[in-house]
Design a protein around this motif. Sequence first.
Motif, PDB file in Angstrom:
ATOM      1  N   LEU A  66       0.867  -1.133  -0.191  1.00 14.13           N
ATOM      2  CA  LEU A  66       0.033   0.095  -0.024  1.00 14.13           C
ATOM      3  C   LEU A  66       0.998   1.186  -0.043  1.00 14.13           C
ATOM      4  O   LEU A  66       1.967   1.226   0.396  1.00 14.13           O
ATOM      5  CB  LEU A  66      -0.959   0.043   1.173  1.00 14.13           C
ATOM      6  CG  LEU A  66      -1.767  -1.151   1.579  1.00 14.13           C
ATOM      7  CD1 LEU A  66      -2.696  -1.092   2.572  1.00 14.13           C
ATOM      8  CD2 LEU A  66      -2.606  -1.803   0.475  1.00 14.13           C
ATOM      9  N   SER A  67       0.379   2.245  -0.640  1.00 14.87           N
ATOM     10  CA  SER A  67       1.068   3.477  -0.789  1.00 14.87           C
ATOM     11  C   SER A  67       0.219   4.684  -0.203  1.00 14.87           C
ATOM     12  O   SER A  67      -1.055   4.633  -0.447  1.00 14.87           O
ATOM     13  CB  SER A  67       1.564   3.803  -2.136  1.00 14.87           C
ATOM     14  OG  SER A  67       2.473   3.020  -2.589  1.00 14.87           O
ATOM     15  N   CYS A  68       0.760   5.759   0.106  1.00 12.66           N
ATOM     16  CA  CYS A  68      -0.058   6.953   0.669  1.00 12.66           C
ATOM     17  C   CYS A  68       0.738   7.967   0.241  1.00 12.66           C
ATOM     18  O   CYS A  68       1.808   8.371   1.047  1.00 12.66           O
ATOM     19  CB  CYS A  68      -0.265   6.945   2.068  1.00 12.66           C
ATOM     20  SG  CYS A  68      -1.120   8.375   2.701  1.00 12.66           S
ATOM     21  N   VAL A  69       0.331   9.099  -0.613  1.00 10.75           N
ATOM     22  CA  VAL A  69       0.878  10.243  -1.002  1.00 10.75           C
ATOM     23  C   VAL A  69       0.462  11.330  -0.364  1.00 10.75           C
ATOM     24  O   VAL A  69      -1.005  11.589  -0.374  1.00 10.75           O
ATOM     25  CB  VAL A  69       0.967  10.301  -2.585  1.00 10.75           C
ATOM     26  CG1 VAL A  69       1.492  11.686  -2.998  1.00 10.75           C
ATOM     27  CG2 VAL A  69       1.555   9.071  -3.408  1.00 10.75           C
ATOM     28  N   ALA A  70       1.007  12.033   0.330  1.00  9.28           N
ATOM     29  CA  ALA A  70       0.693  12.999   1.288  1.00  9.28           C
ATOM     30  C   ALA A  70       1.109  14.684   0.441  1.00  9.28           C
ATOM     31  O   ALA A  70       1.940  14.705  -0.221  1.00  9.28           O
ATOM     32  CB  ALA A  70       1.371  13.102   2.563  1.00  9.28           C
ATOM     33  N   SER A  71       0.203  15.363   0.871  1.00  9.57           N
ATOM     34  CA  SER A  71       0.420  16.741   0.388  1.00  9.57           C
ATOM     35  C   SER A  71      -0.211  17.878   1.287  1.00  9.57           C
ATOM     36  O   SER A  71      -1.249  17.261   2.084  1.00  9.57           O
ATOM     37  CB  SER A  71      -0.069  16.962  -1.015  1.00  9.57           C
ATOM     38  OG  SER A  71      -1.463  16.787  -1.056  1.00  9.57           O
ATOM     39  N   THR A 105       5.072  -4.218   7.206  1.00  6.11           N
ATOM     40  CA  THR A 105       6.186  -3.390   7.544  1.00  6.11           C
ATOM     41  C   THR A 105       5.951  -2.061   6.780  1.00  6.11           C
ATOM     42  O   THR A 105       5.544  -1.798   5.774  1.00  6.11           O
ATOM     43  CB  THR A 105       7.393  -3.913   6.626  1.00  6.11           C
ATOM     44  OG1 THR A 105       7.876  -5.136   6.887  1.00  6.11           O
ATOM     45  CG2 THR A 105       8.443  -2.942   7.062  1.00  6.11           C
ATOM     46  N   ILE A 106       5.957  -1.212   7.697  1.00  4.02           N
ATOM     47  CA  ILE A 106       5.865   0.208   7.495  1.00  4.02           C
ATOM     48  C   ILE A 106       6.912   0.928   6.930  1.00  4.02           C
ATOM     49  O   ILE A 106       8.120   0.643   7.926  1.00  4.02           O
ATOM     50  CB  ILE A 106       5.143   1.053   8.794  1.00  4.02           C
ATOM     51  CG1 ILE A 106       4.517   2.304   8.267  1.00  4.02           C
ATOM     52  CG2 ILE A 106       6.020   1.037   9.758  1.00  4.02           C
ATOM     53  CD1 ILE A 106       3.522   3.039   9.299  1.00  4.02           C
ATOM     54  N   SER A 107       6.789   1.731   6.295  1.00  7.30           N
ATOM     55  CA  SER A 107       8.140   2.493   6.019  1.00  7.30           C
ATOM     56  C   SER A 107       7.608   3.843   5.314  1.00  7.30           C
ATOM     57  O   SER A 107       6.690   4.015   4.897  1.00  7.30           O
ATOM     58  CB  SER A 107       8.877   1.758   4.554  1.00  7.30           C
ATOM     59  OG  SER A 107       8.211   1.529   3.634  1.00  7.30           O
ATOM     60  N   ARG A 108       8.777   4.867   5.010  1.00 12.33           N
ATOM     61  CA  ARG A 108       8.479   5.985   4.394  1.00 12.33           C
ATOM     62  C   ARG A 108       9.501   6.448   3.450  1.00 12.33           C
ATOM     63  O   ARG A 108      10.556   6.250   3.634  1.00 12.33           O
ATOM     64  CB  ARG A 108       8.180   7.060   5.575  1.00 12.33           C
ATOM     65  CG  ARG A 108       9.228   7.372   6.419  1.00 12.33           C
ATOM     66  CD  ARG A 108       8.943   8.097   7.823  1.00 12.33           C
ATOM     67  NE  ARG A 108       8.406   9.653   7.366  1.00 12.33           N
ATOM     68  CZ  ARG A 108       7.480  10.102   8.149  1.00 12.33           C
ATOM     69  NH1 ARG A 108       7.113   9.819   9.390  1.00 12.33           N
ATOM     70  NH2 ARG A 108       7.045  11.350   7.675  1.00 12.33           N
ATOM     71  N   ASP A 109       9.090   7.641   2.426  1.00  9.74           N
ATOM     72  CA  ASP A 109      10.007   8.163   1.637  1.00  9.74           C
ATOM     73  C   ASP A 109       9.630   9.527   1.907  1.00  9.74           C
ATOM     74  O   ASP A 109       8.964   9.989   1.065  1.00  9.74           O
ATOM     75  CB  ASP A 109      10.001   7.632   0.068  1.00  9.74           C
ATOM     76  CG  ASP A 109      11.241   8.023  -0.865  1.00  9.74           C
ATOM     77  OD1 ASP A 109      11.669   9.058  -0.307  1.00  9.74           O
ATOM     78  OD2 ASP A 109      11.497   7.354  -1.751  1.00  9.74           O
ATOM     79  N   ASP A 110      10.622  10.269   2.417  1.00 10.08           N
ATOM     80  CA  ASP A 110      10.493  11.694   2.637  1.00 10.08           C
ATOM     81  C   ASP A 110      10.451  12.513   1.460  1.00 10.08           C
ATOM     82  O   ASP A 110       9.747  13.362   1.295  1.00 10.08           O
ATOM     83  CB  ASP A 110      11.211  12.155   4.005  1.00 10.08           C
ATOM     84  CG  ASP A 110      10.714  11.603   5.351  1.00 10.08           C
ATOM     85  OD1 ASP A 110      11.301  11.935   6.299  1.00 10.08           O
ATOM     86  OD2 ASP A 110       9.593  11.101   5.205  1.00 10.08           O
ATOM     87  N   ALA A 111      11.438  12.107   0.493  1.00  7.92           N
ATOM     88  CA  ALA A 111      11.756  12.565  -0.620  1.00  7.92           C
ATOM     89  C   ALA A 111      10.511  12.598  -1.682  1.00  7.92           C
ATOM     90  O   ALA A 111      10.242  13.621  -2.401  1.00  7.92           O
ATOM     91  CB  ALA A 111      12.771  12.144  -1.255  1.00  7.92           C
ATOM     92  N   LYS A 112       9.559  11.463  -1.669  1.00  4.13           N
ATOM     93  CA  LYS A 112       8.527  11.579  -2.224  1.00  4.13           C
ATOM     94  C   LYS A 112       7.195  11.686  -1.608  1.00  4.13           C
ATOM     95  O   LYS A 112       6.075  11.524  -2.109  1.00  4.13           O
ATOM     96  CB  LYS A 112       8.373   9.957  -2.856  1.00  4.13           C
ATOM     97  CG  LYS A 112       9.643   9.755  -3.884  1.00  4.13           C
ATOM     98  CD  LYS A 112       9.341   8.209  -4.146  1.00  4.13           C
ATOM     99  CE  LYS A 112      10.538   7.694  -5.287  1.00  4.13           C
ATOM    100  NZ  LYS A 112      10.548   6.554  -5.690  1.00  4.13           N
ATOM    101  N   ASN A 113       7.407  12.181  -0.220  1.00  3.45           N
ATOM    102  CA  ASN A 113       6.083  12.584   0.269  1.00  3.45           C
ATOM    103  C   ASN A 113       4.952  11.249   0.525  1.00  3.45           C
ATOM    104  O   ASN A 113       3.836  11.231   0.351  1.00  3.45           O
ATOM    105  CB  ASN A 113       5.452  13.572  -0.058  1.00  3.45           C
ATOM    106  CG  ASN A 113       6.182  14.860   0.548  1.00  3.45           C
ATOM    107  OD1 ASN A 113       7.206  15.055   0.940  1.00  3.45           O
ATOM    108  ND2 ASN A 113       5.391  15.934   0.205  1.00  3.45           N
ATOM    109  N   LEU A 141       4.195   7.378   2.482  1.00  7.74           N
ATOM    110  CA  LEU A 141       4.127   6.407   3.131  1.00  7.74           C
ATOM    111  C   LEU A 141       3.852   5.059   2.523  1.00  7.74           C
ATOM    112  O   LEU A 141       2.871   5.038   1.723  1.00  7.74           O
ATOM    113  CB  LEU A 141       3.054   6.944   4.416  1.00  7.74           C
ATOM    114  CG  LEU A 141       2.909   5.615   5.463  1.00  7.74           C
ATOM    115  CD1 LEU A 141       3.962   5.777   6.458  1.00  7.74           C
ATOM    116  CD2 LEU A 141       1.707   6.252   6.304  1.00  7.74           C
ATOM    117  N   TYR A 142       4.426   3.791   3.041  1.00  6.69           N
ATOM    118  CA  TYR A 142       4.181   2.664   2.716  1.00  6.69           C
ATOM    119  C   TYR A 142       3.747   1.668   3.701  1.00  6.69           C
ATOM    120  O   TYR A 142       4.025   1.872   4.964  1.00  6.69           O
ATOM    121  CB  TYR A 142       5.340   2.162   1.915  1.00  6.69           C
ATOM    122  CG  TYR A 142       5.772   3.068   0.808  1.00  6.69           C
ATOM    123  CD1 TYR A 142       7.029   3.646   0.989  1.00  6.69           C
ATOM    124  CD2 TYR A 142       5.253   2.765  -0.399  1.00  6.69           C
ATOM    125  CE1 TYR A 142       7.373   4.449   0.037  1.00  6.69           C
ATOM    126  CE2 TYR A 142       5.808   3.727  -1.478  1.00  6.69           C
ATOM    127  CZ  TYR A 142       6.982   4.383  -1.319  1.00  6.69           C
ATOM    128  OH  TYR A 142       7.299   5.303  -2.409  1.00  6.69           O
TER     129      TYR A 142
END
Length: 120
Positions: free
Chosen positions: A20-25, A69-77, A79-80
């Motif tokens: 799963l992905s979550c794009v934040a803005s 497993t939760i993770s995040r990519d702050d460069a892409k805003n 959450l996974y």
Amino acid sequence: EVRLVESGGGLVQPGGSLRLSCVASGFAFGSHHMTWVRQAPGKGLERVSSIGARGGTIFYEDFVKGRFTISRDDAKNTLYLQLNSLEVEDTAMYYCAKDWVSTPTIRDIRGQGTQVTVSS
């Protein structure tokens, strides 16, 4: 305005996997804790997992049992949530929420969610 867009759900057999992905803005994503929340049919909202700002702290609810497993990519805003060894009981709508949310309420839900259905 805070905006959260979830994706990646689908229909999978027991034992299967999804990501799963979550794009934040609309806010400083990298400075905020984030949480995955789910709602199963006929049940209330429950936290799945939380991750601290910059990934410093991670928490999983007991029912995860090492499968997610939760993770995040702050460069892409973004959450996974990697879902492995899925069980029928994991069937739910999955949402991401801003901040560390231990007891989620409807006010924490900003997106449309992504449906995960586990069935043979």
